[in-house]
Design a protein around this motif. Structure first.
Motif, PDB file in Angstrom:
ATOM      1  N   ARG A  85     -52.280 -52.208 -15.329  1.00  0.00           N
ATOM      2  CA  ARG A  85     -51.288 -51.780 -15.888  1.00  0.00           C
ATOM      3  C   ARG A  85     -50.792 -50.789 -15.049  1.00  0.00           C
ATOM      4  N   GLU A  86     -49.625 -50.848 -14.031  1.00  0.00           N
ATOM      5  CA  GLU A  86     -48.968 -50.507 -13.176  1.00  0.00           C
ATOM      6  C   GLU A  86     -47.868 -49.163 -14.006  1.00  0.00           C
ATOM      7  N   TYR A  87     -46.836 -48.031 -13.131  1.00  0.00           N
ATOM      8  CA  TYR A  87     -46.500 -47.693 -13.397  1.00  0.00           C
ATOM      9  C   TYR A  87     -45.765 -46.700 -11.894  1.00  0.00           C
ATOM     10  N   VAL A  88     -44.188 -47.285 -11.767  1.00  0.00           N
ATOM     11  CA  VAL A  88     -43.468 -46.813 -11.119  1.00  0.00           C
ATOM     12  C   VAL A  88     -42.782 -45.412 -11.689  1.00  0.00           C
ATOM     13  N   MET A  89     -43.283 -44.544 -10.329  1.00  0.00           N
ATOM     14  CA  MET A  89     -42.436 -43.373 -10.791  1.00  0.00           C
ATOM     15  C   MET A  89     -41.069 -42.775  -9.764  1.00  0.00           C
ATOM     16  N   LEU A  90     -40.302 -42.110 -10.815  1.00  0.00           N
ATOM     17  CA  LEU A  90     -39.299 -41.229  -8.886  1.00  0.00           C
ATOM     18  C   LEU A  90     -39.160 -40.669 -10.423  1.00  0.00           C
ATOM     19  N   PRO A  91     -39.524 -38.934  -9.348  1.00  0.00           N
ATOM     20  CA  PRO A  91     -39.789 -38.770  -7.422  1.00  0.00           C
ATOM     21  C   PRO A  91     -40.913 -39.524  -8.079  1.00  0.00           C
ATOM     22  N   GLY A  92     -41.398 -39.772  -6.764  1.00  0.00           N
ATOM     23  CA  GLY A  92     -43.442 -40.318  -6.629  1.00  0.00           C
ATOM     24  C   GLY A  92     -43.906 -38.484  -6.158  1.00  0.00           C
ATOM     25  N   LEU A  93     -45.865 -39.090  -6.143  1.00  0.00           N
ATOM     26  CA  LEU A  93     -46.166 -37.763  -5.828  1.00  0.00           C
ATOM     27  C   LEU A  93     -46.022 -37.058  -4.851  1.00  0.00           C
ATOM     28  N   LEU A  94     -45.009 -37.286  -3.953  1.00  0.00           N
ATOM     29  CA  LEU A  94     -44.897 -36.714  -3.597  1.00  0.00           C
ATOM     30  C   LEU A  94     -43.367 -35.984  -3.606  1.00  0.00           C
ATOM     31  N   GLY A  95     -42.945 -36.088  -4.285  1.00  0.00           N
ATOM     32  CA  GLY A  95     -41.994 -34.783  -4.823  1.00  0.00           C
ATOM     33  C   GLY A  95     -41.113 -35.702  -4.776  1.00  0.00           C
ATOM     34  N   GLY A  96     -39.175 -35.010  -4.905  1.00  0.00           N
ATOM     35  CA  GLY A  96     -39.154 -33.843  -4.536  1.00  0.00           C
ATOM     36  C   GLY A  96     -39.681 -33.317  -3.919  1.00  0.00           C
ATOM     37  N   GLN A  97     -39.841 -31.697  -4.056  1.00  0.00           N
ATOM     38  CA  GLN A  97     -40.315 -30.794  -2.943  1.00  0.00           C
ATOM     39  C   GLN A  97     -41.659 -30.601  -2.940  1.00  0.00           C
ATOM     40  N   ASP A  98     -42.430 -31.358  -1.888  1.00  0.00           N
ATOM     41  CA  ASP A  98     -43.441 -31.025  -1.324  1.00  0.00           C
ATOM     42  C   ASP A  98     -43.740 -29.838  -0.499  1.00  0.00           C
ATOM     43  N   TRP A  99     -44.894 -29.728   0.269  1.00  0.00           N
ATOM     44  CA  TRP A  99     -44.529 -28.727   1.170  1.00  0.00           C
ATOM     45  C   TRP A  99     -44.207 -28.525   1.613  1.00  0.00           C
ATOM     46  N   GLN A 100     -42.731 -29.080   2.021  1.00  0.00           N
ATOM     47  CA  GLN A 100     -42.336 -28.661   3.417  1.00  0.00           C
ATOM     48  C   GLN A 100     -41.135 -27.005   2.267  1.00  0.00           C
ATOM     49  N   PRO A 101     -41.816 -25.858   3.971  1.00  0.00           N
ATOM     50  CA  PRO A 101     -41.320 -24.542   3.821  1.00  0.00           C
ATOM     51  C   PRO A 101     -39.385 -24.777   4.366  1.00  0.00           C
ATOM     52  N   SER A 102     -39.113 -24.496   2.836  1.00  0.00           N
ATOM     53  CA  SER A 102     -37.830 -24.406   2.127  1.00  0.00           C
ATOM     54  C   SER A 102     -36.899 -22.765   3.765  1.00  0.00           C
ATOM     55  N   ALA A 103     -35.863 -23.375   3.634  1.00  0.00           N
ATOM     56  CA  ALA A 103     -35.252 -21.494   4.174  1.00  0.00           C
ATOM     57  C   ALA A 103     -34.406 -21.372   3.683  1.00  0.00           C
ATOM     58  N   THR A 130     -37.281 -26.121   7.548  1.00  0.00           N
ATOM     59  CA  THR A 130     -36.511 -25.963   7.929  1.00  0.00           C
ATOM     60  C   THR A 130     -36.617 -24.181   8.518  1.00  0.00           C
ATOM     61  N   MET A 131     -34.757 -23.817   9.265  1.00  0.00           N
ATOM     62  CA  MET A 131     -34.757 -22.267   8.984  1.00  0.00           C
ATOM     63  C   MET A 131     -33.385 -21.774   9.392  1.00  0.00           C
ATOM     64  N   LEU A 183     -28.563 -24.593   9.989  1.00  0.00           N
ATOM     65  CA  LEU A 183     -29.970 -24.382   9.392  1.00  0.00           C
ATOM     66  C   LEU A 183     -30.816 -25.921  10.651  1.00  0.00           C
ATOM     67  N   PHE A 184     -31.795 -25.608  10.862  1.00  0.00           N
ATOM     68  CA  PHE A 184     -32.194 -26.355  11.913  1.00  0.00           C
ATOM     69  C   PHE A 184     -33.503 -26.560  10.718  1.00  0.00           C
ATOM     70  N   ALA A 185     -33.364 -28.400  11.069  1.00  0.00           N
ATOM     71  CA  ALA A 185     -34.605 -28.886  10.923  1.00  0.00           C
ATOM     72  C   ALA A 185     -34.866 -30.184  12.123  1.00  0.00           C
ATOM     73  N   GLY A 186     -35.552 -30.253  12.342  1.00  0.00           N
ATOM     74  CA  GLY A 186     -36.886 -31.776  12.637  1.00  0.00           C
ATOM     75  C   GLY A 186     -36.495 -32.909  11.956  1.00  0.00           C
ATOM     76  N   THR A 187     -36.610 -34.565  12.223  1.00  0.00           N
ATOM     77  CA  THR A 187     -36.297 -34.993  10.819  1.00  0.00           C
ATOM     78  C   THR A 187     -37.674 -36.728  11.530  1.00  0.00           C
ATOM     79  N   GLN A 188     -37.870 -37.368  10.085  1.00  0.00           N
ATOM     80  CA  GLN A 188     -39.378 -38.139  11.029  1.00  0.00           C
ATOM     81  C   GLN A 188     -38.953 -39.363  11.652  1.00  0.00           C
ATOM     82  N   ASN A 189     -37.479 -39.526  12.360  1.00  0.00           N
ATOM     83  CA  ASN A 189     -37.062 -40.225  13.003  1.00  0.00           C
ATOM     84  C   ASN A 189     -37.243 -40.191  14.468  1.00  0.00           C
TER      85      ASN A 189
END
Length: 574
Positions: A392-410, A493-494, A501-507
């Motif tokens: 039995r599958e369960y699709v959830m949102l937010p997924g297990l990575l969040g929302g906010q995961d480890w990524q340090p905020s500023a 972020t910084m 506000l500076f941030a890098g992206t996955q792209n």
């Protein structure tokens, strides 16, 4: 200017180390049998102690970035003011370095001021360099011999060092802390905090205060029991150890594999002499039937006395969690804040969770003052994973990575806003009965990070991630920039004193925003690699330039793009 490290023995050892995902998790192969140090022009490093006064000053000194978040309060705020919204479009690439390990590139370099400033930069697997931050040249480099039988749930991350007096400190993948002479890279002492063969590991940047180093435990995905500890920064002697999960509240043997680890740096309140730890999920992640009760202090903030390790209060975000909603973001302490609708004025402790809610807490009691509005979509989350059969599958949102995961905020004290990188991704979970075995994955379920399209909730907006600004006094999302890709948004972020506000992206793009309204003011294409690192900045009076540095390259756990191994440094002259 570009620098290469092809002839460096320590870089060579790191680059020849192979990190692969196996049935047990990420494992390290072909690592050196013993540590490797390569010294270059070490006389170039200015000789002076990094004092407690310098660390207390934190981001008040524009010429330094002395700890992971630039201050104990977790702000990631740079006071150098050369780069402004009006001239940020003139920011240029000063130099790039190939750091020599196609491994995880999460983390923040540390900058010790001087002539020249010296950067201490880390990456996986347990590799650190001292770099002339002005010229982009390696002064010494060191590779710790990561054991091949260590098991890692989420790549061979290393997120940075702590610096104190004449030493730097780096956590190691075998759940240890390595102290090095910051002028030469020579080993001074090593302390193991737990048995890595049981699944314990360490990946975050430690912090040091008044001669005490604070660290903790990762490994919740292997069913270990989490802990935090204090270590004498001079000798490596352990001073105290505490377990977030109280034994009396767990039934039977569930305490032995209770989880409740932490895998991001703590935040330190020097006025109250409290540590605010982020605490991870209970174990196993998805099968809660073997651990009845709220599983207290997992997925929580805990406030801990820095001298004794005693817990003063806790605030839990997801009781009896079965969604892997561990609370990973480094907490922030914000001073002298006014919350009008609560008639409150004073300090607050703040974070965002994988739940996508933000939490504003009283620093003395942990009482929740504000629960913010969702930063991402919340669709069908916190519903029971069907514990009926293993299909039995369960699709959830937010997924297990969040929302906010480890990524340090500023945080920007000018706008009063906090800035988050968040994930808006649905994940599928299946329940599974598993027996605990030390050193083996203990998830109690199976995760699919790419669920079938027909199983994704109809209301999903299709945006995989976002960078967002939140008012911590009201919980309102003030602005949000959706960023789409087939990769996850990673790294931190910084903010700057000039309203950027500076941030890098996955792209592979480095972006500067107007921190007040979210307008994109500058963008630089660094490569096709995801940016997994966190920006840092400093001013060098020797060149009269402000610099911004970022580590470029993904993380295996992101799993959404090729790895990279670059350090990019931008500059602008005053």
């Amino acid at each position: 200017m570009a620098a290469e490290d092809q002839e460096d023995k320590a870089v060579k050892a790191a680059s020849e180390t192979i990190v692969e995902e196996t049935d047990l998790g990420y494992q390290v192969f072909n690592a050196p049998d013993e540590s490797v140090l390569d010294q270059h022009d070490t006389d170039r490093i200015p000789r002076f102690d990094v004092t407690q006064e310098m660390l207390d000053e934190g981001s008040g000194d524009p010429e330094s970035w002395l700890m992971f978040a630039n201050n104990y309060e977790g702000h990631r705020y740079a006071t150098a003011d050369v780069i402004t919204p009006d001239n940020v479009d003139q920011l240029e690439l000063e130099y790039e370095m190939t750091v020599g390990a196609n491994s995880s590139m999460e983390g923040s370099p540390v900058i010790v001021p001087g002539d020249p400033p010296v950067m201490y930069q880390t990456n996986g697997p347990s590799h650190v360099k001292a770099i002339d931050a002005r010229e982009g040249e390696t002064l010494w480099s060191y590779t710790y011999p990561a054991p091949e039988d260590a098991v890692l749930c989420c790549d061979d991350n290393n997120r940075g060092v702590a610096v104190w007096e004449d030493k730097i400190y780096m956590t190691s993948l075998d759940s240890g802390v390595q102290a090095l002479d910051r002028y030469t890279g020579d080993e001074l002492w090593y302390t193991s905090t737990a048995d890595y063969k049981e699944g314990y590991s360490a990946t975050w940047a430690p912090i040091v205060y008044d001669g005490i180093l604070f660290t903790g435990s990762a490994g919740g995905e292997y069913g270990v029991r989490g802990f935090h500890c204090a270590i004498d920064a001079e000798t490596g002697e352990e001073l105290w150890r505490m377990h977030p999960c109280p034994e009396e509240e767990y039934i039977g043997d569930s305490i032995k594999q209770s989880g409740g680890t932490n895998w991001m740096s703590p935040t330190l309140d020097t006025q109250r002499e409290l540590l605010y730890f982020n605490v991870g999920n209970p174990s196993p992640d998805f099968n809660g039937t073997v651990r009845p009760g709220p599983n207290r202090n997992t997925c929580s903030t805990i406030a801990v006395d820095i001298h004794t390790g005693e817990i003063q209060w806790s605030h839990q975000e997801s009781a009896h969690d079965i969604w892997d909603y561990d609370s990973a973001q480094m907490r922030m302490i914000l001073r002298d804040v006014e919350i009008d609708h609560r008639d409150y004025e004073g300090d607050i402790v703040y974070n965002a969770g994988k739940t996508s809610w933000t939490y504003t807490m009283h620093p003395d009691t942990g009482d929740l003052l504000v629960r913010g509005e969702p930063i991402t979509q919340q669709i069908n989350f916190m519903k029971m994973v069907p514990h009926v059969d293993e299909e039995r599958e369960y699709v959830m949102l937010p997924g297990l990575l969040g929302g906010q995961d480890w990524q340090p905020s500023a945080y920007d004290p000018g706008t009063g806003l906090c800035y988050h990188k968040v994930l808006n991704t649905p994940h599928s979970v299946k329940w599974r009965s598993e027996e605990y075995r030390p050193g083996e994955k203990f998830w109690g379920g199976v995760v699919d990070v790419e669920p079938d399209e027909e199983d994704v909730p109809d209301d999903y907006n299709g945006h995989i991630s976002a960078i967002a600004a939140v008012d911590p006094t009201t919980g309102q999302v003030v602005w949000r920039d959706w960023i789409d890709s087939d990769r996850y948004l990673w790294g931190g972020t910084m903010t700057t004193a000039t309203g950027l506000l500076f941030a890098g992206t996955q792209n592979g793009n480095m972006v500067a925003y107007d921190s007040e309204n979210g307008e994109r003011l500058w963008e630089f294409d660094l490569s096709d690699k995801a940016i997994g690192g966190d920006p840092v900045s400093w001013y060098d009076p020797g060149t009269e330039k402000q610099y911004v540095a970022i580590q470029v390259g993904g993380s295996g756990f992101v799993g959404r793009g090729p790895r990279g191994d670059r350090l990019a440094v931008f500059s602008l002259e005053a």
